[in-house]
Design a protein around this motif. Structure first.
Motif, PDB file in Angstrom:
ATOM      1  N   LYS A  64      33.823  34.241   1.720  1.00 34.22           N
ATOM      2  CA  LYS A  64      34.793  33.283   2.241  1.00 34.22           C
ATOM      3  C   LYS A  64      36.145  34.324   2.317  1.00 34.22           C
ATOM      4  O   LYS A  64      36.326  34.924   1.552  1.00 34.22           O
ATOM      5  N   GLU A  72      26.681  27.819   4.552  1.00 36.39           N
ATOM      6  CA  GLU A  72      28.046  27.978   5.229  1.00 36.39           C
ATOM      7  C   GLU A  72      28.359  29.186   5.823  1.00 36.39           C
ATOM      8  O   GLU A  72      28.909  29.006   7.167  1.00 36.39           O
ATOM      9  N   ARG A 111      28.730  29.301  10.121  1.00 36.58           N
ATOM     10  CA  ARG A 111      30.054  29.797  10.843  1.00 36.58           C
ATOM     11  C   ARG A 111      29.802  30.933  11.818  1.00 36.58           C
ATOM     12  O   ARG A 111      30.630  31.058  12.769  1.00 36.58           O
ATOM     13  N   GLU A 142      24.043  27.184  12.541  1.00 38.49           N
ATOM     14  CA  GLU A 142      24.275  25.897  12.075  1.00 38.49           C
ATOM     15  C   GLU A 142      22.903  25.212  12.090  1.00 38.49           C
ATOM     16  O   GLU A 142      22.482  24.741  11.092  1.00 38.49           O
TER      17      GLU A 142
END
Length: 334
Positions: free
Chosen positions: A165, A247, A251, A255
């Motif tokens: 992240k 996740e 991104r 998805e």
């Protein structure tokens, strides 16, 4: 060596004697580093100590150790000790793991993961440099002025962080020496490097010195067999290793694929169908497969996307002959 390459053992079905032999062969063949993971099997500092005393040159890394199950001070002690035993060849690779493992296996609350990583780096850096723990700048504990009662071999043991992240990757630019992305599409590595650069700029550091060292799945089994194996590995990570990979890949435009694979994998009645639901474009983005020479050529090409140190996943649950063939075939200069 102009092009560095590392090797990574797999934590499931870990064969201690086989991977020890693999580390010794990698040492002889000129690999940069050998990395050992930790999940809920072997404890890795003991494994790396065994490797340290039976190898001569190769660097040895935790790939990775979580920042919750051991205190920051204990991780500093582990680092100092193993760096001494290996005569300055240790790399500390850390990450947060996930809530399911930290709370469900280790029985520790999964709280403030980014701050926990930052505290570990600050504590390790301070203690290795001979400083007082109370001066580390840690946020999650009121430390007393302890110092290590031994003299570390190095004050600057490299610290690599597995992160996916933005804030965590920016933090690498501020505090760490390397970034370990896993299943990050190789064509999008520049985005992560931009976040590292932003963090480095805030701290007045040189972002170009921070190593990008992705765990890299290479399957030199021929195109069909390699693709089949890639589908199984990707399905396992999406469906069985936590939401953070879903996740990440969502991104980057996967998805719908992730939802489909996860639904199939998490239902025991349909798990066997999950691998087939992994699309070809995801396989190409996340893995390398084909005949051995094609894999070598493709790995070399992908270095141009910002890979400084590819860490190649060794074959899992295979006889020594297959593991040896992989190590020799993918060796630097092969």
């Amino acid at each position: 060596m102009s092009e560095r390459t590392g090797l990574l053992a797999f934590w499931k079905n870990y064969d201690r004697k086989l991977y020890l032999r693999a580390a010794q062969l990698a040492d002889e063949l000129g690999y940069d580093s050998f990395w050992v993971p930790e999940a809920w099997g072997y404890e890795i500092f003991s494994l790396l100590t065994e490797m340290a005393v039976t190898t001569k040159r190769i660097k040895l890394g935790t790939g990775i150790v979580n920042v919750y199950s051991r205190s920051p001070g204990l991780l500093a002690m582990h680092t100092a000790t193993l760096d001494e035993i290996s005569e300055g060849r240790f790399i500390l690779g850390v990450g947060t793991s996930g809530q399911r493992v930290i709370e469900g296996f280790h029985g520790r609350p999964f709280q403030k993961p980014l701050t926990q990583v930052r505290d570990v780096i600050r504590v390790v850096r301070t203690l290795l440099a001979g400083g007082k723990l109370s001066d580390a700048g840690a946020e999650l504990a009121a430390y007393r002025p302890f110092k290590l009662e031994m003299t570390p071999v190095r004050a600057d043991v490299p610290i690599y962080v597995a992160a996916l992240k933005q804030k965590a990757i920016e933090s690498i630019g501020e505090l760490a020496d390397g970034w370990i992305p896993t299943f990050w599409p190789y064509e999008r590595l520049a985005e992560g490097r931009e976040w590292i650069a932003a963090g480095a700029a805030r701290a007045g550091r040189d972002a170009s010195k921070i190593v990008t060292a992705p765990f890299t799945t290479v399957l030199p089994l021929g195109l069909d067999a390699g693709t089949m194996m890639a589908r199984k590995i990707i399905a396992f990570y999406i469906g069985g290793m936590g939401d953070y990979y879903i996740e990440l890949l969502s991104r980057f435009g996967f998805e719908d694929d992730c939802k489909r694979v996860a639904e199939l994998y998490q239902n025991r009645e349909t798990r066997a169908q999950a691998a087939a639901a992994v699309p070809d474009r995801m396989i190409e983005a996340l893995t390398i497969s084909g005949d051995p020479q094609a894999c070598i050529d493709e790995l070399k090409r992908r270095r141009g996307f910002g890979i400084d140190l590819p860490i190649l996943n060794l074959p899992n649950d295979m006889p020594w002959e297959m593991v040896e063939m992989f190590i020799r075939g993918m060796a630097p200069g092969a």
